[in-house]
Design an enzyme around this catalytic site. Structure first.
Site, PDB file in Angstrom:
ATOM      1  N   CYS A   1      -5.136  11.119  32.174  1.00  0.00           N
ATOM      2  CA  CYS A   1      -5.148  11.009  33.615  1.00  0.00           C
ATOM      3  C   CYS A   1      -5.693   9.716  34.152  1.00  0.00           C
ATOM      4  CB  CYS A   1      -6.037  12.115  34.158  1.00  0.00           C
ATOM      5  SG  CYS A   1      -6.796  13.079  32.869  1.00  0.00           S
TER       6      CYS A   1
ATOM      7  N   GLY B   1      -9.161  11.546  29.051  1.00  0.00           N
ATOM      8  CA  GLY B   1      -9.229  11.362  27.599  1.00  0.00           C
ATOM      9  C   GLY B   1      -8.949  12.667  26.897  1.00  0.00           C
TER      10      GLY B   1
ATOM     11  N   CYS C   1      18.496   2.079  -4.768  1.00  0.00           N
ATOM     12  CA  CYS C   1      17.132   2.561  -5.015  1.00  0.00           C
ATOM     13  C   CYS C   1      17.165   3.691  -6.045  1.00  0.00           C
ATOM     14  CB  CYS C   1      16.514   3.068  -3.717  1.00  0.00           C
ATOM     15  SG  CYS C   1      15.004   4.018  -3.955  1.00  0.00           S
TER      16      CYS C   1
ATOM     17  N   CYS D   1       7.313   0.330  -4.432  1.00  0.00           N
ATOM     18  CA  CYS D   1       7.527  -0.579  -3.301  1.00  0.00           C
ATOM     19  C   CYS D   1       6.272  -1.392  -3.000  1.00  0.00           C
ATOM     20  CB  CYS D   1       7.902   0.191  -2.043  1.00  0.00           C
ATOM     21  SG  CYS D   1       9.077   1.512  -2.280  1.00  0.00           S
TER      22      CYS D   1
ATOM     23  N   CYS E   1      10.117  -3.885  -7.327  1.00  0.00           N
ATOM     24  CA  CYS E   1      11.320  -3.061  -7.333  1.00  0.00           C
ATOM     25  C   CYS E   1      12.375  -3.711  -8.228  1.00  0.00           C
ATOM     26  CB  CYS E   1      11.854  -2.918  -5.911  1.00  0.00           C
ATOM     27  SG  CYS E   1      13.417  -2.029  -5.844  1.00  0.00           S
TER      28      CYS E   1
END
Lengths: 475, 1546
Positions: free
Chosen positions: B31, B264, B1156, B1162, B1167
């Site tokens: 708010c 909050g 892949c 990764c 790779c």
């Protein structure tokens, strides 16, 4: 996992072989296993894949990344534990397995696979050297008795597994020595027979009883076995060879490969073999381009053949498969075995038209080129040829188990003539006959040693479950 | 109050009940908040009017629902207007006592007269029982003519209750009123009245009164006619405007509450409420006395977090704490890691920490008791609050400036509330009491420091106690009994003992859900961590460690209301909650060590195996009753231990024992009388500790983990154990921070988890309050799993004879856990797409779809029902149309290679789907389609592409979805302008609540160029977007991005978890056009393994909840919903559609198509197929082709079509939201699966047919009102003809996002090159709204005379910003605030000059812009990777945290800068004289002095800064006071560059 960047730093190493001139003088193994350093480096190439395709590519699902890493760490003792956890006889597979694991290795997609087989070879050799291979005697006996018919790799694997969980296991072998195809089919220069003897000793210590000259259907009655034992595992192999129905098949000098190879193994073992057919100073033609044919080539060279020619009906495969479309499966590709390296002419797309004899003895082979269209074979006109042939060895594979065995037990057969049994589910490895199981080539048809070991292990679990209600044996 | 839904009533006239996956308790709000007050307490009507005006100007911080008149609630709190009341009382014939001796309560009464009468009678009775006098009732005059029908339908009857005091003083009267109100609430709740309007008492006090309701901000003054009466006066007006995630009208949820208005979110509310309940038995108050018992239940169920907080605050104040004292207890500032805090204050906080755990979360709380008014901010300053003071004694505080205007010459101070600080105005004393004074006064009021020294035991300071670990069985068996696998050693423990942090994994989670697994799983695995998204920000526990704390108190909690107790209770403190073996021994011997102050007892949580699984329930019951009697007989530390586990003794899962005991003791009111410590062999990974803590453990000793480590391959096992403890601590920080919780103390017992696969009976009994949506296993099966593990551990399984079980959770293992990606499925998919073989694809799809034997996903268990008979395939919508609904996942260029990234884009553009650029910018060379056949290398560059790919004519490598993530890498006006869709990544499935990390070795030169960073330097994305701490912030960012590209749709990516539907509703109200619901299992380049496995939920549940909530809120039609997370086949697509998705995201599958093979490496850059690596050698191995990807999507679409034909559906649209076509597949029989119940997932909300179930409408972004329309029109000569344009424009705070549409015009025409400098120069006057000059393009200068709010210069990309105070303002610029928080966030180029002080996080994630400012708040230059910042005044704490590039020059006025700087990544240097710097490594290739001086000269020139001129006047002295903040990595990179170029030159 090996070394993270190992695969980028090191190349694949192949095991060293003794020079051809030296090795063809005898029937000793000539493949030298890797040194510790070499094995370490080869282990470093393993990438410890998120999905280890090698493990799935291997019929016994060897836990390859783990032992690769252990070898990289030089922890050989743990490595053999890991290896033995899935494979009863790595000394066999480490020598004669065509290594489908390496075909499935992810490095094989765009580089050279990790030398998995060479690592396996090194691990088991080291284990034997250090006396790490010891009997694993069951802590208690179940009181159940199991007969294993056939002492090839399937039978031996089943026997060892069953003995280790406390069953009384008897292995019946029709020949005078244990080992089946391992003993009589595979030349010593590819695998010396001491490996079988050492395993036998271990298995005997584990309680396995070996009975030779037990030919079920001839000198042993199936019913007697069924009466004596709580379960029977048929592991008699698929020994019925494929024939070549052409004119001249009956000529002298035309024979099945096994009839040529087995006596040599017997001779090496010290048996006296009357009338052994030798290739010495002969023009040898081997029909069939597979492993058995290759063994014929190697043996002929050692006999001192004048010439050796090997024909294959199928077309010459490409030197390099299209990995994009094949990996991780076993590729059809041009393979040159160590026996070929020792000298032989090879040709593909050849069909044999006729065997020509003189005085009842074969002297030549008439063949022609063929081509394959939509799965059909067509002879290519004008390509007929004749080649000198003093010894024609038929190495065209095996079609089925020896019928007597299956008949003796009266088990159902599948449409290829193999003992009918599945491999999955609660009924796995069970034949149509109560308490009779089948494993290995007798069930699946002609195949690899490693498949035989797998089936032996899995059938052992099925038998254990059958006998005990549940099993802790791994599949 | 909630009633069943039927079509006969207007379904929106009441809050729907809990149904399907929708649960009203998930609702969130945020708010705008503010107040106006007269310091001297002078009451005027003007203040009330100012309050209302302030409220009206905060309107944009609220939201409206499907009906624009339907606001989320607003209100005003003021002092008792005595004169007005007296006037009104006379009319009613009531004789009011003197002021202070009567109270007026605003009351919401039921609509039905009979109900109302019951209430009024009851109220009168209670007042009499409490010996006060009911003076009468007044009808509150209201005008409901302009409120939404839905609000009117549930509008309460508004009456005022007037009570007279019965000869007691005002404070006692206030306490009595509190008791009366609580009693009334309890009594009326017990009546369970069926009425459309809720009974509620907004306020009942002699000092204050609250007017609020289900109103738009500007309607409060219209609705309540009282507020316009000139005689109604107050010295304060506290106002609040709510932005709720739902659209259901609820009058009682509006703020302010009785003492506070809150902006909050309290993340720990569940734990706080539980702890409050736990205190029931032990709480005593000398002030409240006997009445205390009447207050219970103190906090009732079903209230908002703010309301709970208000309840607690009221109690503390009633119990004798002063208002500021109570606020300091509830929202303490960060003290444990703050070396700058004075000792007394620190002692104050530490003392109170044992009394009350923090109510933690982002918060700006304004509070008042009618005599003083103030505000405080959470410890991390995560909500904005600015204030000003005028010379005529007015103070105005608000979420932003400009909401009320005052003559500049009257303003004496403009400042902001700083993190953890308090602003207090004591109107009785007539002065502002500063933070330091308030706190120091309180801190020294009692000898807290002495008390602490006297009463505090530090575990680490106590004498060591001998005693080792004795295990009842051998190590391997014991490990197996606790379910250890080889992977626990390899992936979990090894990285921790090596690096003192958790290991990383990649490629997400494709393994079976625990409840579907045929392998026995630990109970821990059935719980998923919750995380913050949108409504509250996660914290970065590494860069912002100063707010975090793992301090734990073991043992009883002191009496919360023992404010006057003379002998302070003892406290036992540990620095963190993971106990080493010897520390547990200390606890066992604690009686001796503390002279019987503490007494501990070990309760064995193992039981005889002979009792089997059936024995577990009894065993748990006997533990809880043993715990109870132990506490009753004086033991105050309970140690639950499973060390006795052996072949004969089975352990109760420690989590179950822990939670059962904790809850049992809470229920018995005994929990705060004892400490609870868990000594278990099961805990080894972060998630385990997080769960034990979340369910009440104050400390955990993982004895078996230590024993395991001892036997691992480590050099020094003691050291290794320490590293393990450290790693767990860091992991706990991460788990806590992803929920936005900063202290262990408030995390403990906060239950921030949801269960997946546990049945409600089990959860309700042992894990009360935890959400479980699909049922599952219960205690019997939990016991069965434990037993199975136990049997296999101590049995004779040869596989387990020498080795642990293989595991197979983290990587595929034959005989391990099931995975969807197997060697077979990967090979089949690759072969199918490479050869365009439909047959092979079908084999692949069958492997994934058929889960009759291998159970892995929830959808695998679903069955799709037919609508009617099958229809011919030809009549089904074409595949060409269906593929347009497909998108590829957000995978950044950086995480994957350029080739892999661009290939996906080409493919998606070919099929008309969308590819997603991910978080890492995109090369502008890819934005334009190629005219003729060419290659990737020819377009992007031969030096960039190592594996070339052919392009056809018309191909485009542009990613049509441009992602905006928290790192804002490469986010420029041009980048945004090139998008069809802009996606705000709120969370990522693989690691929700955490920031991404790109390791340094993946930051190539090209990547660095696109991301405006330094090659080789790792990149950190902050966990939160620093411009989204709440839902209204998200609305602002959506607005910004819509301005940046009005043609693009704005998407918000969320991750499935319980409550995601509510968040999605909020996001829809925040005007998002598109919402992505991602499953927890999505892939990733790198993520801590516990996040991959244990955070977030399956998309099936999250998507269904989203669909249900959006439909209930009538918001579904306005948004497109996309689902992603391990979607692999056409069947997955169909199920997604039936559960409510319009579109579908695919990530891992297309990557597999590109080559892949799920290496899961990764994060290592290795790779081997060139997909997820930047190594050029490895990238050469890339074999992916756009055709393959195209083939894949068409296969999927064809599979969809076949399924549609089979179930008789021709149009894809007709599938969407048809969850009624799903059922649990029959015939799947498994002992764990049998308990699952998907009825909530398949639930359809009963809404009228006309309410949309799929996207068929658009959002109104309100861009027509934007100031930029005018600017663009006026700037036409510059935009079109390059003529210079100078404009004068007035601006106010309601002009949000100014300059952004203008910049879009420039970027569209001229790209990043922009216009020549200063082509468009606009002179603004006034207070700008949020996001002033966001994404300002090159060639534009914004010169603002006035002040700015938050987010000034966000994403600045070339423009120039000048902000200076009005000439009439008399304050010193460097002592007053000029711009708000998060200024220049993600700026890439351009420059800014701020004559004044900026708020928190100035230049956060700046990657190339230049800024000059005269002071900054906390976290200045955080995560900066480039650019130059000059701070000519004081900085806050934690400057340069995570700063890896660029340079900051800070004028170190007080010589203390080094203490306020986070030194982990930077070094501090002097600014050398220009001639001394020659030949050295130089930022910007020139000496620092030259750079700095030029900046200050510019600053003086542009802003007229007095500070700049005075610095220049004595330059040599000034220069020597400047400190250069130099990132270590940046220096290394500069040195390397210099060496390289020197080499080249040579």
């Amino acid at each position: 996992m090996g070394k993270v960047t190992g695969f980028m730093e090191y190349n694949r190493l192949t095991e060293a072989n003794l020079p051809v001139v030296d090795r063809v003088k005898n029937y000793k193994e000539f493949v030298l296993h890797l040194s510790d350093d070499q094995a370490k480096q080869q282990g470093a190439r393993c990438m410890d894949c998120g999905i280890p395709f090698c493990t799935s590519g291997c019929p016994v699902n060897n836990i390859i990344p783990d032992f690769n890493d252990l070898v990289y760490q030089q922890d050989w003792k743990s490595a053999i534990d890991v290896l033995h956890s899935t494979n009863n006889f790595p000394e066999f597979t480490g020598r004669i397995c065509p290594a489908p694991c390496e075909a499935a290795c992810t490095l094989n997609i765009n580089a050279d696979a990790v030398g998995i087989k060479s690592i396996e070879h090194a691990i088991i050799d080291k284990a034997w050297e250090n006396d790490w291979v010891t009997p694993q005697v069951a802590s208690y006996k179940t009181g159940k008795k199991v007969a294993i018919v056939g002492s090839g790799p399937a039978g031996l694997a089943a026997a060892q597994q069953l003995a280790r969980v406390g069953h009384t296991v008897v292995v019946l072998e029709k020949n005078s020595r244990i080992g089946g195809l391992l003993r009589y089919g595979i030349p010593d220069f590819k695998m010396e027979k001491i490996h079988i003897d050492r395993r036998m000793a271990q298995m005997q210590a584990e309680g396995v009883e070996f009975r030779v000259h037990q030919h079920v259907g001839e000198n042993v009655k199936a019913d007697d076995l069924l009466a004596e034992f709580d379960a029977v595992v048929l592991a008699g192999g698929a020994e019925h060879p494929r024939d070549l129905p052409v004119l001249g098949r009956d000529l002298d000098g035309v024979m099945y490969a096994m009839d040529f190879l087995t006596p040599q193994n017997q001779v090496v073992a010290g048996d006296v073999v009357p009338n052994q057919v030798l290739a010495t100073n002969k023009n040898v033609v081997v029909i069939g381009g597979g492993d058995t044919g290759s063994d014929c080539v190697g043996t002929s060279n050692r006999h001192g053949a004048l010439s050796i020619t090997q024909f294959e009906l199928m077309p010459q495969p490409p030197v390099q498969e299209d990995k994009q479309l094949v990996w991780p499966n076993w590729p059809l590709k041009m393979r040159t075995s160590s026996s070929h390296e020792e000298g032989a002419n090879r040709d593909w797309s050849i069909t044999t038209k006729e065997l020509i004899g003189e005085n009842g003895k074969v002297v030549a082979l008439k063949g022609t080129k063929v081509e394959w269209k939509d799965g059909k074979m067509l002879e290519v006109s004008g390509t007929e040829f004749t080649i000198k042939a003093d010894l024609v060895l038929l190495a065209m594979g095996f079609v089925s188990p020896v019928e007597k065995l299956l008949k003796a037990f009266g088990v159902d057969k599948d449409n290829r003539g193999n003992a009918k049994a599945t491999t999955e589910g609660v009924e796995s490895y069970k034949t149509s006959k109560a308490k009779v199981f089948a494993a290995g080539d007798v069930r699946r048809g002609q195949s690899l040693v490693v498949w035989a070991i797998r089936e032996g292990r899995q059938a052992a679990r099925a038998v254990d479950e059958f006998l005990m209600g549940s099993s802790t044996l791994p599949r | 109050m909630a009633s069943g839904l039927s079509k006969s009533i207007n379904v929106n006239s009441s809050k729907p009940a809990k149904q399907g996956l929708y649960n009203p308790t998930n609702e969130r709000d945020a708010c705008g908040v503010g107040f106006v007050a007269h310091i001297k307490g002078k009451k005027t009507h003007d203040i009330v009017q100012k309050g209302l005006e302030l409220l009206t100007n905060l309107t944009h911080r609220g939201a409206t629902g499907y009906d624009p008149k339907l606001g989320d609630g607003a209100g005003l709190l003021m002092q008792m207007p005595d004169a007005f009341m007296r006037k009104e009382a006379v009319k009613l014939g009531i004789n009011l006592p003197v002021v202070g001796q009567y109270a007026v309560g605003n009351v919401f009464l039921p609509q039905l007269p009979k109900n109302r009468q019951v209430c009024e009678v009851l109220i009168g009775k209670i007042i009499a029982e409490e010996s006060q006098t009911l003076l009468g009732w007044r009808d509150t005059p209201v005008d409901n003519g302009n409120i939404a029908q839905a609000a009117r339908d549930v509008e309460p009857m508004m009456r005022q209750l007037i009570i007279g005091a019965n000869s007691i003083d005002q404070n006692t009267f206030e306490r009595k009123l509190f008791v009366i109100r609580k009693r009334i609430e309890h009594a009326i709740r017990a009546l369970d009245l069926q009425d459309k309007a809720a009974f509620y008492i907004p306020s009942l006090s002699s000092r204050t009164i609250v007017y609020k309701g289900m109103l738009l901000a500007n309607e409060v003054g219209v609705y309540y006619k009282d507020l316009n009466d000139e005689t109604l006066v107050s010295a304060l007006a506290l106002v609040h405007q709510r932005f709720s995630t739902n659209t259901f009208p609820a009058w009682d949820l509006a703020h302010p509450f009785r003492m506070i208005a809150h902006n909050g979110e309290i993340n720990t509310v569940q734990g706080n409420v539980n702890w409050m309940a736990a205190r029931h038995e032990t709480m005593k108050s000398s002030v409240i006395g006997e009445d205390l018992e009447k207050l219970w239940p103190l906090i009732v169920d079903g209230q908002s977090d703010s309301a709970c907080f208000d309840n607690c605050l009221e109690l503390l104040v009633a119990g004798g704490y002063s208002l500021p004292h109570a606020m300091m207890m509830l929202i303490p500032e960060a003290w444990s890691n703050n070396s700058l805090m004075d000792q007394d204050r620190r002692a104050f906080y530490e003392y109170h920490a044992a009394l009350m755990e923090p109510w933690d979360g982002p918060a700006a709380v304004a509070f008042t008791d009618g005599r003083m008014i103030g505000a405080t901010l959470d410890r991390n300053g995560l909500r904005p609050a600015r204030y000003l003071v005028t010379e005529d004694d007015l103070v105005m505080m608000a979420s932003e400036m400009g909401v009320l205007t005052f003559p500049q010459e009257k303003i004496v101070k403009k400042w902001r509330l700083e993190p953890g600080k308090m602003l207090l105005i004591d109107m009785e004393q007539g002065r502002i009491i500063g933070d330091a004074e308030v706190k120091n006064t309180l801190a020294t009021a009692k000898p807290y420091k002495q008390w602490l020294e006297k009463t505090r035991y530090f575990l680490s300071d106590m004498p060591k106690v001998e005693g080792g670990l004795e295990m009842a069985a051998d190590l391997l068996d014991t490990q197996q009994a606790f379910g250890y696998t080889q992977e626990d050693i390899k992936f979990v423990l090894q990285p921790m003992v090596d690096n003192a942090e958790e290991g990383s994994g990649s490629m997400g989670n494709d393994a079976a859900l625990p409840v579907l697994s045929v392998k026995p799983k630990l109970l821990y695995n059935y719980f998923k961590q919750l995380f913050a998204q949108v409504t509250n920000p996660p914290i970065d526990p590494i860069r912002e460690e100063l707010v975090m704390s793992l301090v734990t108190f073991i043992g009883p909690k002191p009496n919360l209301l023992g404010v006057d107790e003379a002998t302070p209770p003892m406290r036992l403190e540990a620095a963190q909650p993971v106990l080493m073996l010897d520390e547990l021994e200390q606890l066992k011997a604690i009686a001796t060590l503390t002279q019987n102050q503490y007494k501990s007892i070990v309760l064995d949580i193992t039981y005889p195996m002979a009792q089997g699984k059936a024995g577990m329930a009894a065993a748990v019951a006997s533990i809880t009753s043993a715990a109870q009697s132990a506490v009753q007989s004086g033991f105050n530390i309970l140690i639950l231990s499973d060390r006795n586990v052996s072949a004969d003794r089975l352990a109760i899962p420690a989590l179950l024992a822990c939670s059962a005991t904790h809850e049992y003791l809470v229920g018995a009111g005994l929990r705060t009388s004892t400490g609870l410590v868990i000594d278990t062999g099961s805990a080894r990974e972060v998630h385990h500790f997080a769960l034990l803590a979340g369910y009440g453990a104050e400390a955990v000793c993982p004895w078996l983990a230590f024993e395991t480590i001892k036997h691992m391959d480590v050099k020094d096992s003691k050291e290794a154990a320490k590293k393990f403890v450290k790693a767990i601590g860091k992991g706990l920080y991460k788990v806590m921070s992803k929920m936005g919780i900063s202290t262990y103390q408030s995390y403990c017992g906060a239950q921030i988890f949801e269960a997946i696969g546990l049945n409600s009976a089990f959860v309700n009994q042992y894990f009360t309050g935890t959400t479980t949506n699909i049922e599952g296993i219960g205690l019997d099966q939990v016991a069965e799993e434990a037993e199975r593990l136990h049997i296999s551990a101590f049995g004779d399984d040869p596989v387990l004879a020498k080795h642990l079980d293989a595991g197979g959770e983290y990587a595929f293992r034959v005989r391990g856990e099931e995975h969807m990606w197997t060697p077979d499925s990967i090979a089949k998919l690759q072969h199918a797409t490479r050869t365009n073989s439909a047959t092979t694809y079908k084999e692949y799809a069958k492997l994934i779809n058929d889960q009759t034997r291998r159970h892995m996903t929830l959808r695998g268990l679903f069955e799709i029902k037919s609508v009617g008979s099958a229809i011919p395939l030809e009549s089904v919508e074409s595949a060409k149309e269906i593929v347009k609904r497909f998108a590829t996942g957000a995978m950044s260029l950086g995480s994957i290679s350029t080739e892999a990234h661009a290939t996906l884009a080409i493919a998606m553009n070919r099929i008309g789907g969308k590819s997603n650029t991910g978080e890492g910018g995109e090369d502008a060379k890819r934005f334009i389609p190629v005219a003729s056949a060419t290659t990737m290398a020819k377009v992007i560059g031969e030096d960039v592409i190592v594996k070339d790919i052919a392009l056809q004519a018309g191909d485009s490598m542009r990613s049509s979805i441009k992602q905006v993530a928290s790192g804002r890498f490469g986010v420029t006006a041009e980048y945004l302008a090139s998008a069809d869709q802009i996606q705000i990544k709120m969370a990522q499935g693989a690691k929700p609540g955490e920031g991404g990390q790109l390791p340094g070795h993946k930051v190539s030169e090209y990547i660095a160029k696109l991301r405006f960073s330094v090659p080789g330097v790792g990149l950190i994305s902050p966990p939160p977007h620093h411009d989204i701490y709440s839902i209204e912030d998200l609305a602002q960012l959506i607005h910004d991005l819509k301005n940046a590209n009005p043609k693009a749709s704005i998407s918000v990516k969320l991750v499935a978890e319980t409550g995601v539907g509510t968040v999605a509703a909020g996001v829809a109200k925040a005007k998002s056009d598109h919402i992505v619901i991602a499953g927890h299992d999505g892939g990733t380049g790198a993520s801590p393994i516990s996040s991959v496995k244990h955070a977030g939920g399956p998309w099936e549940i999250g998507l269904a909840e989203t669909q249900q909530t959006l439909v209930l809120n009538q918001l579904r039609g306005r948004v497109v919903v996309q689902v992603d997370g391990q979607i692999k086949t056409g069947r997955d697509v169909i199920i997604g559609a039936l559960l409510g998705a319009d579109e579908f995201g695919f990530a891992t599958a297309p990557l597999v198509v590109e080559g892949c093979i799920m290496m899961r490496k990764c994060h290592l850059n290795t790779c081997p197929v060139g997909v997820a690596t930047q190594d050029p050698e490895l990238r050469k191995r890339f074999t992916g082709q756009p055709e393959h990807v195209v083939n894949y999507f068409f296969f999927v679409a064809e599979e969809v079509r076949e399924l549609m034909a089979a179930i008789g559906v021709a149009k894809f649209d007709d599938l969407i939201g048809r969850a009624d076509l799903l059922d649990m597949q029959a015939g799947i029989d498994h002992w764990k699966i049998n308990g699952l119940d998907f009825s909530k997932v398949f639930h359809l909300p009963a809404m009228p047919a006309e309410v949309s179930r799929k996207n068929n409408d658009v959002q109104d972004h309100g861009l027509v009102h934007a100031l930029d329309n005018k600017l663009v029109a006026l700037a036409k000569p510059a935009l079109e003809d390059g003529k210079k344009v100078v404009l004068d424009v007035a601006i106010s705070n309601t002009n949000r996002t100014v300059g952004t549409m203008l910049s879009n015009q420039i970027a569209t025409r001229y790209g990043s090159a922009g216009l020549p400098d200063d082509s468009i120069h606009i002179n603004f006057t006034g207070t700008s709204g949020q996001s002033f000059a966001a994404f300002l393009a090159k060639g534009v200068t914004f010169e603002l005379t006035g002040e700015g709010n938050d987010y000034v210069g966000k994403g600045l990309c070339g423009g120039r910003i000048i902000i200076k105070p009005p000439v009439k303002f008399r304050g010193l610029a460097h002592e007053n605030i000029i711009v708000g928080n998060t200024v220049m966030y993600g700026a890439t180029t351009g420059e800014s000059y701020f004559r004044g002080v900026a708020g928190e996080r100035f230049c956060v994630r700046n990657s190339g812009a230049t800024a000059v400012v005269e002071g900054v708040g906390n976290h200045g230059c955080e995560y900066m990777t480039g650019g130059t910042v000059a701070v000519l005044g004081l900085t806050g704490q934690n400057f340069a945290a995570g700063m890896s590039g660029g340079v900051a020059y800070v004028y170190d006025e007080d010589g203390l800068f080094a203490k306020r700087c986070n030194m982990s990544m930077v070094a501090l240097e002097k600014v050398e004289a220009a001639d001394a710097a020659i030949g050295k490594v130089q930022h910007l290739n020139q000496p620092d002095e030259v750079t700095l001086k030029a900046l200050i000269e510019n600053h003086a020139k542009y802003t007229g800064s007095v500070r700049a001129s005075s610095l220049l006047a004595d330059w040599t002295t000034s220069r020597s006071k400047f400190i250069k903040v130099m990132p270590i990595e940046y220096k290394r990179a500069l040195t390397e560059l210099a060496t390289a170029s020197a080499k080249q030159a040579a």
